[in-house]
Scaffold this motif. Structure first.
Motif, mmCIF file in Angstrom:
data_model
loop_
_atom_site.group_PDB
_atom_site.id
_atom_site.type_symbol
_atom_site.label_atom_id
_atom_site.label_comp_id
_atom_site.label_asym_id
_atom_site.label_seq_id
_atom_site.Cartn_x
_atom_site.Cartn_y
_atom_site.Cartn_z
ATOM 1 N N ALA A 1 0.776 -1.197 -0.081
ATOM 2 C CA ALA A 1 -0.169 0.093 0.143
ATOM 3 C C ALA A 1 0.875 1.186 0.007
ATOM 4 O O ALA A 1 0.731 2.274 -0.786
ATOM 5 N N ALA A 2 1.987 1.223 0.813
ATOM 6 C CA ALA A 2 2.823 2.230 0.884
ATOM 7 C C ALA A 2 3.481 2.720 -0.414
ATOM 8 O O ALA A 2 3.608 3.707 -0.720
ATOM 9 N N THR B 1 2.313 1.605 -3.290
ATOM 10 C CA THR B 1 1.454 2.163 -4.254
ATOM 11 C C THR B 1 0.942 3.487 -4.467
ATOM 12 O O THR B 1 1.262 4.090 -5.369
ATOM 13 N N VAL B 2 1.213 4.165 -3.031
ATOM 14 C CA VAL B 2 0.794 5.640 -3.208
ATOM 15 C C VAL B 2 1.900 6.584 -4.145
ATOM 16 O O VAL B 2 1.306 7.160 -4.746
ATOM 17 N N SER B 3 3.130 6.059 -3.809
ATOM 18 C CA SER B 3 4.026 6.896 -4.949
ATOM 19 C C SER B 3 3.991 6.520 -6.282
ATOM 20 O O SER B 3 4.516 7.073 -7.090
#
Lengths: 134, 128
Positions: free
Chosen positions: B84-85, B87-89
């Protein structure tokens, strides 16, 4: 904090490479997670595959708007590509994967080098022609 | 950037079937993502421009990753918080990458992709 920045940068660079090059980005995500974040290889591969999905969707939405996706080609190539990727994965389990990868590495290296030289030559020739006509 | 309609040529179905079969098999066999194999096949065999090949390859990548990921989820080899982390960037990065791709002339894009192939080739050769 250092880890948060590292994760943000890996995502940003991997995502940009994916959008620019039309690849998943696993080539970058997996070694970055193993070497920089110290994750185990299989876990890094699993995470990479999960991240690739929204990343490729993100770039594809922009590509669709720009009219760059060849939908007809994608329709014909995708189902076969998936089916045979599963077959390839199964066959890989029966063979010596390391040797196979190295042989394939030579092929990729050859295609890459050849493309680099032919493209470079074309660009230089065109620039020379532009200069001559100017 | 306007859609480039002049780039379109009729698709050869036999070659598309060959591309999917060979591209899929090789990527499954070697464990490298579909894109690295697909892009050269899409430009070489199906005569797509570099840009269209990259854009079309990514569609295949979405479905290929969807098909492959289930195995990792079943084996529990996914760290969801990390995914998830990242994916954000990476979603933001993908937008940047796609926009740069749209703006880049086809030949220069080809040059960049060939450098990528060389890097992948060396990696496969050295690390297997």
């Amino acid at each position: 904090m250092g880890d948060v920045i590292a994760v943000a940068l890996i995502g940003l660079v991997g995502g940009a490479a994916s959008g620019l090059l039309g690849v998943g980005g696993g080539t970058l995500f997996v070694p970055a997670m193993v070497l920089i974040l110290g994750k185990e290889q299989h876990l890094a591969q699993g995470v990479s595959l999960v991240v690739i999905i929204p990343t490729a969707i993100s770039a594809t939405l922009t590509n669709l708007k720009g009219g760059y996706v060849d939908v007809e080609t994608a329709k014909w190539v995708t189902p076969l590509a998936i089916a045979f990727a599963l077959v390839g994965g199964y066959v890989a389990g029966l063979l010596d994967g390391d040797t196979l990868s190295r042989i394939f590495g030579v092929v990729v290296l050859y295609v890459g080098t050849r493309t680099l030289f032919t493209t470079w030559r074309t660009i230089r020739r065109e620039r020379a022609a532009e200069r001559a006509s100017a | 950037m306007l859609p480039v309609t002049g780039e379109r040529i009729p698709m050869d179905r036999q070659r598309a079937i060959f591309t999917g079969t060979v591209g899929g098999f090789v990527s499954g066999l070697t464990g490298i993502g579909g894109g690295t194999v697909m892009v050269p096949l899409l430009t070489g065999l199906l005569k797509l421009t570099q840009r269209r090949a990259h854009a079309t390859s990514l569609v295949i990548v979405i479905f290929a990753a969807l098909a492959a990921v289930s195995q990792y989820i079943i084996r529990g080899e996914v760290d969801w918080a990390l995914a998830a982390a990242l994916t954000v960037s990476s979603v933001v990065g993908a937008q940047i990458g796609a926009r740069v791709m749209h703006a880049m002339p086809d030949r220069e894009l080809r040059l960049v992709f060939s450098v990528f192939l060389i890097v992948v080739g060396v990696r496969l050769l050295v690390f297997g």
